[in-house]
Write an enzyme that holds these catalytic residues in place. Sequence first.
Site, PDB file in Angstrom:
ATOM      1  N   LYS B  79       0.855  -1.194   0.000  1.00  0.00           N
ATOM      2  CA  LYS B  79       0.000   0.000   0.000  1.00  0.00           C
ATOM      3  C   LYS B  79       0.890   1.243   0.000  1.00  0.00           C
ATOM      4  CE  LYS B  79      -3.954   1.968   2.576  1.00  0.00           C
ATOM      5  NZ  LYS B  79      -4.814   1.814   3.769  1.00  0.00           N
ATOM      6  N   SER B 154      -9.712   1.938   2.756  1.00  0.00           N
ATOM      7  CA  SER B 154      -8.801   2.646   1.899  1.00  0.00           C
ATOM      8  C   SER B 154      -7.790   1.749   1.184  1.00  0.00           C
ATOM      9  CB  SER B 154      -8.037   3.684   2.728  1.00  0.00           C
ATOM     10  OG  SER B 154      -7.228   3.073   3.689  1.00  0.00           O
ATOM     11  N   SER B 178      -9.939  -0.312   6.993  1.00  0.00           N
ATOM     12  CA  SER B 178      -9.320  -0.170   5.673  1.00  0.00           C
ATOM     13  C   SER B 178      -8.657  -1.412   5.101  1.00  0.00           C
ATOM     14  CB  SER B 178      -8.299   0.971   5.705  1.00  0.00           C
ATOM     15  OG  SER B 178      -8.965   2.202   5.682  1.00  0.00           O
TER      16      SER B 178
END
Lengths: 476, 493
Positions: B79, B154, B178
């Site tokens: 990420k 996210s 997330s």
Amino acid sequence: MSRQYETVIGLEVHVELATKTKIFCGCSTAFGGAPNTHTCPVCTGMPGSLPVLNKKVVEYAIAVGLATNCTITQYCKFDRKNYFYPDNPQNYQISQLYLPICRNGGVEIETENGKKIVGIHEIHMEEDAGKLIHDDWEDCSLVDFNRSGVPLIEIVSEPDMRSADEVIAYLEKLRMIIQYLGASDCKLQEGSMRADVNLSVREMGAEQFGTRTEMKNLNSFKAIARAIENERARQIDLLESGEKVIQETRRWDDNKEYSYPMRSKEDAQDYRYFPEPDLVPVVISDEWLEEIRSRQPELRTEKLARYKAEYGLPDYDAEIITSSKAMADLFEETVDICQKPKKVSNWLMVETMRLMKEHAMEPEDLDFSPAHLASLIDLADAGTINSTVAKEVFEKVFLEDIDPAAYVEEHDLKNDNDAEGLKAILEEIIDANPQSVADYRNGKKKAIGFLVGQAMKATKGKANPGMINRMLQEML
Amino acid sequence: MTELDCTAVELGKKIKAGRVTAPEALEAVLARMDRQEETLHCYVTDDRENARKKAETVQAQIEAGTLSGPLAGVPVAIKDNMNTAGLLTTCASRILNNFVPTFSSEAVKRLEAAGAVIIGKTNMDEFAMGSTTETSYYGVTRNPWHTDHVPGGSSGGSAAAVAAGECYYALGSDTGGSIRQPASFCGVVGMKPTYGTVSRYGLIAYGSSLDQIGPLAQDVTDCAAILEVISTHDPKDSTSVKRDDTDFTSALKADVKGMRIGIPRDYFGEGLDGEVKDSILSAVRQLEEAGAVVEEFDLSLVKYAIPAYYVIACAEASSNLARFEGVKYGYRAEGFDGLHDMYKMTRSEGFGPEVKRRIMLGSFVLSSGYYDAYYLKALRTKALIKQAFDKAFAKYDLIVGPASPTTAPRLGESLADPIQMYLGDIYTVSVNLAGLPGITVPCGVDSKGLPIGMQLIGDCFQEKKLIRTAYTYETLRGAFAGCPGKGKEGGQA
């Protein structure tokens, strides 16, 4: 001025702690490195970096708290103080607001008006900011983060002081305590000790405090005293002319002996303090606290008593010698070698102090070895050198830390104690100065001084002046 | 099905056995990226040249016997809020459009030491603020199951990349769901460990007291293996916890006899999509049939989790994001007039609307006069929520719930109504507030063809119970349908 006013002063004192590394990272705290060489991701606020608390900072803060009679907060926390400024790499400062490490202490000060206690509201730990360097040539500002993350404690006093004298006495007291603890060198000029003065005035006898101002940029005790007098007068003038004092932060310009407003309460920033989520609470166990307490060095009050008892020093001497940790250390180390406390004290109080003043030095700057001072005292004591020579040699010790014994030998400075040789010289001087001889014999006893001087000149200062005096009196 | 169509742990075994090589696995992934990325956009930064070099090096080390971990040679996606030394790290924000970190996050370092091959950095909501990956400055990521839908957020890029076979596994971060929510939307397994289990050093903070790194993977076995590698006590992170029970793969046992499972009624009431509800409850029944003891109960304070979460996360974010102002790194506006103007212009141009909204919200709740009413109250609520969970875990080994009220919404639906989007976090945020571990496992597909995830929540440090139960369920469920696009030439995309 018809009305009488009282000045009310509280101080916020920042002290840079003498840790080797910064408060939240392993970078060096050394002063004067090339810009941005003592930095890492943590103290430059790089994304993803996290702070880790330096345990030594907590120990120093506790030591100062204990020495100033504070209560130690055994469960304390750090908070973030949010404000934007380029010297503050994260745009927040890690400090303590809600649970500072020390609270409710105080120190005793003494001024001409006697003794009193100045209360300490709290002591908290925080990180220092970097330094901005404005480059006028390039019309830009540069940031040096070497100082960013250097550990500070902020000592917040109660509004207990009433004059510049009390403020100076309080600061000197704090400085002494902290230096004795070895927690900081407390140099105002270099910024390792900084004081902000909160001052208000009120009519004598009033119960309410007046509106206060905060004065910044005070770099010496003298500047502090001048700023206090100036601000007191400014506030009284305002009140006398029917105006109000505005709550604001002011900056002192010591060259112009004038202060100007930096920001008023209206544009005071909202720091949006909140608990620092990247650090866990600091839990100070009873054991840890006891360990720090047991390691506390002898502070001045105890030293003072011991010097009188153990070394038989007069009050006056003990006061002066213990007025700085550096001086006290030098004293004790020298006495350990030569075992002559009063003589050591005399050399420190008279010649050392004189030379320090001459060279604008602080006790912390003294760097001659105790062994050399001890050796000098022994030489003078044994009559190997006379007192005039001893002072000359001491100056060499003071400035260059020379070995007195070798120096005396090398420069042929030993006392000339040859009575026969001296008698011959004195006879010549008596013959060459009939007028002085006549004056002396006619009762002008002072005239002998001139003859002694001539004799010292003739012996190139190596003779013993006492001995000359005695012999001259006999011969005349 | 080819040799390369397998989970991360299976691939690791095959590489060790010499059946495939690390470069071959990487090329397969890169080929899929070439076919799908134009549509899916899972990655912000594709680092394939370095990945190729790394794959060669790792392959040589495996052959020389110097590298033997279960993940050696397996391609991974990271990420984009985790620092990777020398590799662009943007947090999907314009304000970090040129930020190349000097150091890697601890979790990435652990993976690298284990021989992982980092393919690139995955897309996300800007600074992890969002539930759809639509707030990214670099464009949306599409759900590989249905490209009109979001992948969740996210960590949407990570979840979509795993689902679409554009990596074998990925790292995500979970501040309020997330990892778990996008895993649920994309039909993969996602796990948020107990706060303090994975070092946050090098993770660009959103809500420091809530952020936690975790794996997104194809199955529970992968999840356990990845977590075992990345869990560590890190002295650089003061909130990192010392644990001696991080041998998570030891919990991969298909046995839930006597496992006490609590079903909070509040998690299955109004607002929950019927298909999602039925799917999860039927999964729970399977566990019950396998010997788990299931009981409904009332978990109190559920409705307070969202406001408490948004107050705390935004307060911390408003401070954490203060360092992005154009002075030291990242984007700096042009044509400013003085320092304050530079701050204003840089932050106005550098941050997107959702980030600005949360910075303003966070600044407000911390401001003088509001601190007690909002921030302090939220902290108290957080403590009470933790107590409610403590009470529940005195009775149950774990709690089951959804990860989201619905399956993945259509693109563009959520951002129009931020409050509605925030409310969608109802089943995930309290886990972060209480610092608990949570895992989502795919348990069905709805009538639109979108995956449904079941969330298991455990008490602090009880990851093994989660892993064991999730693994058991996976065994009972059998192979999950799998993303329709994955593996097909051209994919669904």
